[in-house]
Design a protein around this motif. Structure first.
Motif, PDB file in Angstrom:
ATOM      1  N   LYS A  76       9.057   3.205   3.880  1.00 54.44           N
ATOM      2  CA  LYS A  76      10.103   2.287   3.414  1.00 54.44           C
ATOM      3  C   LYS A  76       9.511   1.144   2.587  1.00 54.44           C
ATOM      4  CE  LYS A  76      13.400   3.105   7.156  1.00 54.44           C
ATOM      5  NZ  LYS A  76      14.066   2.528   8.323  1.00 54.44           N
ATOM      6  N   ALA A 131       6.783  -7.132  -1.536  1.00 53.17           N
ATOM      7  CA  ALA A 131       6.761  -5.930  -0.698  1.00 53.17           C
ATOM      8  C   ALA A 131       5.359  -5.296  -0.717  1.00 53.17           C
ATOM      9  CB  ALA A 131       7.801  -4.926  -1.161  1.00 53.17           C
ATOM     10  N   ARG A 160      10.109   0.277  -1.383  1.00 54.16           N
ATOM     11  CA  ARG A 160      10.563  -1.056  -1.776  1.00 54.16           C
ATOM     12  C   ARG A 160       9.594  -1.693  -2.772  1.00 54.16           C
ATOM     13  NH1 ARG A 160      11.046  -4.844   2.959  1.00 54.16           N
ATOM     14  NH2 ARG A 160       9.769  -6.364   1.913  1.00 54.16           N
TER      15      ARG A 160
END
Length: 175
Positions: free
Chosen positions: A139, A158, A143
């Motif tokens: 994830k 991120a 991102r």
């Protein structure tokens, strides 16, 4: 003509003048390395008080000539003590720094690979580090990739978070 041999025909085993000079220079460089240490690193070393005071004074001297003379004095003090514990402590510090730099580069390489390869990189990471939370890393990777595409920055928030997660994952891995 004089002979340097002793009465029994053997020669004196004293080190040559050039060897003594090299040893003296080596000890002075070791003393100069002490000046560059942080306060906590210096405090951790087994130094005589007189040498510790001389090093702390050298840190405060700004005049070139005065600093040169202080370094000479530190070298003189170093010749009067066993420098091996100091040398070993400094070498251990250098080794720790090299290990930490290698670890940092490895984490950067994984982050860059994940950002470059996406799901293939995540699968490779999960195979090498099965204990890591590959779902969370996936994830974060996605991102970070999206943030990179939207901005011209190479490292995004991120991406920094991904670096921290990778650092934790690699820290928990067996060496």
């Amino acid at each position: 003509m004089t002979d340097d041999a002793d009465d029994d025909g053997s020669y004196d085993e004293r080190p040559s003048k050039s060897l003594r000079k090299r040893q003296s220079d080596d000890l002075q460089q070791l003393g100069e390395a002490l000046i560059e240490l942080s306060d906590s690193e210096l405090a951790a070393l087994p130094l005589p008080e007189q040498l510790r005071d001389a090093v702390e004074l050298a840190r405060r001297i700004t005049a070139h000539g005065g600093l040169y003379r202080q370094k000479q004095y530190i070298g003189k003090l170093m010749r009067k003590l066993d420098a091996e514990p100091i040398r070993e402590a400094l070498e251990a510090k250098r080794t720790r720094e090299r290990v930490e730099a290698t670890r940092f580069h490895r984490i950067e390489q994984w982050r860059d690979r994940l950002l470059r390869e996406g799901s293939d990189g995540i699968a490779a990471f999960a195979a090498e580090f099965p204990h890591a939370d590959s779902k969370a890393i996936g994830k974060l990777t996605e991102r970070a990739r999206k943030e990179q595409q939207q901005t011209s920055q190479k490292v995004t928030p991120a991406g920094r978070e991904l670096f921290r997660v990778l650092r934790d994952a690699l820290s928990n891995a067996a060496p």
